[in-house]
Design an enzyme around this catalytic site. Structure first.
Site, PDB file in Angstrom:
ATOM      1  N   GLY A 116       3.244   4.357  13.189  1.00  0.00           N
ATOM      2  CA  GLY A 116       3.977   3.130  13.559  1.00  0.00           C
ATOM      3  C   GLY A 116       3.429   2.549  14.863  1.00  0.00           C
ATOM      4  O   GLY A 116       3.272   1.327  15.000  1.00  0.00           O
ATOM      5  N   GLU A 125      -1.197   7.595  -0.150  1.00  0.00           N
ATOM      6  CA  GLU A 125      -2.245   8.166  -1.000  1.00  0.00           C
ATOM      7  C   GLU A 125      -1.754   9.433  -1.713  1.00  0.00           C
ATOM      8  O   GLU A 125      -2.367   9.894  -2.665  1.00  0.00           O
ATOM      9  CB  GLU A 125      -3.511   8.459  -0.185  1.00  0.00           C
ATOM     10  CG  GLU A 125      -3.331   9.357   1.029  1.00  0.00           C
ATOM     11  CD  GLU A 125      -2.864   8.610   2.287  1.00  0.00           C
ATOM     12  OE1 GLU A 125      -2.142   7.593   2.164  1.00  0.00           O
ATOM     13  OE2 GLU A 125      -3.221   9.054   3.388  1.00  0.00           O
ATOM     14  N   GLU A 181      10.210  16.246  14.917  1.00  0.00           N
ATOM     15  CA  GLU A 181      10.646  16.074  13.540  1.00  0.00           C
ATOM     16  C   GLU A 181       9.883  17.089  12.691  1.00  0.00           C
ATOM     17  O   GLU A 181       8.777  16.826  12.226  1.00  0.00           O
ATOM     18  CB  GLU A 181      10.304  14.645  13.087  1.00  0.00           C
ATOM     19  CG  GLU A 181      10.874  14.300  11.748  1.00  0.00           C
ATOM     20  CD  GLU A 181      10.347  12.989  11.214  1.00  0.00           C
ATOM     21  OE1 GLU A 181       9.153  12.683  11.404  1.00  0.00           O
ATOM     22  OE2 GLU A 181      11.128  12.256  10.589  1.00  0.00           O
ATOM     23  N   CYS A 237      13.569  11.298   6.482  1.00  0.00           N
ATOM     24  CA  CYS A 237      13.766  10.729   7.818  1.00  0.00           C
ATOM     25  C   CYS A 237      15.186  10.968   8.298  1.00  0.00           C
ATOM     26  O   CYS A 237      15.434  11.128   9.485  1.00  0.00           O
ATOM     27  CB  CYS A 237      13.450   9.242   7.810  1.00  0.00           C
ATOM     28  SG  CYS A 237      14.441   8.319   6.629  1.00  0.00           S
ATOM     29  N   GLY A 258       7.113   5.185   7.885  1.00  0.00           N
ATOM     30  CA  GLY A 258       6.250   6.355   7.997  1.00  0.00           C
ATOM     31  C   GLY A 258       6.464   7.019   9.334  1.00  0.00           C
ATOM     32  O   GLY A 258       7.514   6.872   9.965  1.00  0.00           O
ATOM     33  N   LYS A 275       0.854  -1.196   0.000  1.00  0.00           N
ATOM     34  CA  LYS A 275       0.000   0.000   0.000  1.00  0.00           C
ATOM     35  C   LYS A 275       0.888   1.244   0.000  1.00  0.00           C
ATOM     36  O   LYS A 275       1.508   1.577   1.011  1.00  0.00           O
ATOM     37  CB  LYS A 275      -0.906   0.058   1.247  1.00  0.00           C
ATOM     38  CG  LYS A 275      -1.958   1.156   1.075  1.00  0.00           C
ATOM     39  CD  LYS A 275      -2.509   1.704   2.356  1.00  0.00           C
ATOM     40  CE  LYS A 275      -1.838   2.952   2.844  1.00  0.00           C
ATOM     41  NZ  LYS A 275      -1.882   4.117   1.954  1.00  0.00           N
ATOM     42  N   GLU A 304      10.193   1.532  10.245  1.00  0.00           N
ATOM     43  CA  GLU A 304      11.186   2.577   9.940  1.00  0.00           C
ATOM     44  C   GLU A 304      10.478   3.905  10.133  1.00  0.00           C
ATOM     45  O   GLU A 304       9.617   4.276   9.326  1.00  0.00           O
ATOM     46  CB  GLU A 304      11.662   2.454   8.484  1.00  0.00           C
ATOM     47  CG  GLU A 304      12.404   1.183   8.161  1.00  0.00           C
ATOM     48  CD  GLU A 304      13.759   1.106   8.838  1.00  0.00           C
ATOM     49  OE1 GLU A 304      14.309   2.151   9.219  1.00  0.00           O
ATOM     50  OE2 GLU A 304      14.263  -0.012   8.996  1.00  0.00           O
TER      51      GLU A 304
END
Ligand code: NAD
Length: 506
Positions: A247, A192, A398, A298, A242, A189, A264
């Site tokens: 997560g 989107e 982040e 990331c 993501g 997946k 991750e």
């Protein structure tokens, strides 16, 4: 002196919107419902995708389960698997331009970086092909005269692959060829926001001769597609890249079936700049580390920890370089930094910056939206902020934008302590000409990757992943490959020497 270097819109026609469909059991499948993605830099619709629902996701998982259980791929030889993976690598290289343009249109990243991402991914497929042929377990020939033990490695089963928008083709290639090399079947997946390059990958897989049902793709949203991929009883493992927040949701969702979860996630990655460093190279690497992929990476080096004796000089170098980095139209091959992924995310970046300034931080450069002539306003200025204290949100969160935070230190202990003062532990770096300083830092910091006198170099051979809330498990390299393998012990008696447990009368 000009503030920023901005590339205005180039004159070109955008291709018609890409039409994305699901791939299930080797067939392209439409949905009644669709969703659109508009280019973050141009505002124009660049893809229309089938929108997966519960039933579509069930079908895709069913196809992956059936393909796994028939053994068409899971019991194929390493040679057969490697042959297909090598064909995919060659097809990727033959299709770089088409995939890269679509990736730039959906993500807003510069075309030069999309070309690098897509073309570079071919090497991940080649490396995974080598693993398909060299996977092996262990044998134990010292268990006694009448015993032989063999540890077998087997594919873990059906794997859900859920990917983010920021490096859609690369991250897919950090997972998919390794899962396929191990003999797993998968349901992918994509985000989107950037679904199309994954569909294009599906086209290449079919052309390369991957058997039907081995790789299935469902387009759509976290709910219900991602959620079902994390909970379904027929899925044996979820590998997710993501945000840390999602997560955690996936970890909770998967707990009912106790499936394996590899994650991750995010990072707040520091580079420590020592007084004896090659400051010219360090400043260039810091500038690259914060603006690459518009900081939506990331591994972005979103904070630097500079020795106080050189802080003023070093910040001046980074600010001077930041003014020269080319922001603007991502379709211009000369552009280095493109658009922010959504207006909401642009506003979020700005909110972090304004809150830091309100709390007493100093804006050395930037700190606002960056309109680009002929394009929308979904760009952000290169931004450098000093006088930041470790408790400020901008030093901890982040931010995921072109925003660099500067902190200072006096001793190496203090630099290491600031480095480790984070819920994240993805990567960290140090710049020093003293190898002892570099090694002490490397051994004491909490991070999945440590760079010394460089930033963001990576190789298919080396494992990648994070500690703490940056994730669990590893990707790429032999360690990443092993994540997709289950271990089975085979214990074999040789001859008929076993003493009976119960004496028989017969
Ligand atoms: P995201 O977490 O919003 O979405 C990632 C994927 O999860 C998407 O496909 C999304 O549709 C899906 N999803 C959303 N809700 C879900 C749910 N409840 N269940 C299952 N799936 C769900 O992340 P993003 O905004 O696409 O990507 C940015 C984030 O990814 C950043 O935090 C970044 O640090 C991280 N990232 C990490 C790495 C790494 O290797 N550590 C690499 C790239 C990006």
């Amino acid at each position: 002196m000009k503030d920023f270097t901005v590339n205005a819109a180039i004159d070109c026609d955008l291709p018609p919107p890409f039409r994305g469909r699901h791939l299930i059991a080797g067939e392209w499948v439409d949905s009644a419902e669709t969703f659109e993605r508009a280019s973050p830099s141009h505002g124009t619709v660049v893809s229309v995708s089938a929108c997966g629902d519960h039933a579509t996701t069930e079908r895709a998982i069913g196809a992956a389960r059936t393909a796994f259980d028939t053994g068409v791929w899971s019991r194929a030889s390493g040679k057969e698997r490697a042959t297909v993976l090598l064909r995919v690598a060659a097809l990727i290289e033959a299709n770089v331009e088409r995939i890269a343009v679509q990736e730039t249109l959906e993500s807003g990243k510069p075309i030069s970086q999309s070309r690098g991402e897509v073309g570079g991914a071919a090497d991940l497929w080649r490396y995974a092909a080598s693993l398909a042929r060299t996977a092996h377990g262990d044998s134990h020939n010292t268990l006694g005269e009448d015993m032989l033990g063999v540890v077998l490695k087997e594919p873990i089963g059906v794997v859900s692959i859920i990917t983010p928008w920021n490096f859609p083709f690369w991250i897919l290639s950090q997972k998919l060829p390794f899962a396929l090399a191990a003999g797993c079947t998968v349901v992918v997946k994509p985000s989107e926001m950037t679904p199309s390059s994954t569909v294009m990958m599906g086209e290449l897989l079919l052309e390369a001769g991957l058997p039907a049902g081995v790789c299935n793709i469902v387009l759509g949203h976290g709910q219900p597609v991602g959620s079902l991929l994390s909970t379904h009883k027929d899925v044996d493992m979820v590998t997710f890249t993501g945000s840390t927040a999602v997560g955690k949701l996936i970890t909770q969702a998967s707990s009912d079936t106790l499936k394996k979860v590899a994650l991750e996630l995010g990072g707040k990655n520091p580079q420590v700049i020592c007084p004896d460093a090659d400051l010219e190279s360090a400043a260039d690497a810091v500038t690259f580390g914060v603006y690459f992929n518009v900081g939506q990476c990331c591994n972005a080096s979103s904070r630097i920890i500079v020795h106080e004796d050189i802080a003023a000089d070093f910040v001046a170098r980074v600010v001077a370089l930041s003014r020269k980095v080319k922001f603007g139209d991502p379709l211009d091959p000369d552009t280095q930094v493109g658009a922010i992924v959504t207006p909401e995310h642009n506003a979020k970046i700005d909110a972090y910056v304004q809150a830091a300034v309100a709390a007493g931080a100093t804006l050395e450069l930037g700190g606002g939206m960056l309109p680009v002539e002929g394009l929308g306003a979904q760009f952000y200025q290169p931004t450098v902020i000093s006088n930041v204290s470790p408790d400020m949100a901008i030093a901890r969160a982040e931010v995921f934008g072109p925003v660099l935070v500067v902190m200072t230190y006096r001793t190496l202990d203090e630099a290491i302590s600031l480095t480790n003062d984070s819920v994240y532990g993805l990567s960290a770096g140090i710049w020093s000409e003293n190898v002892h300083t570099c090694l002490e830092f490397a051994r004491r910091v909490e991070a999945g990757t440590v760079w010394t006198n460089t930033w963001m170099d990576g190789y298919p051979e080396l494992a990648f992943g994070g500690v703490k809330q940056s994730g669990q498990g590893r990707e790429i390299g032999r360690y990443g490959f092993e994540e997709f393998l289950e271990v089975k012990s085979l214990v074999m008696r040789i001859g008929r020497s076993r003493a009976p447990w119960v004496e028989s009368d017969v």
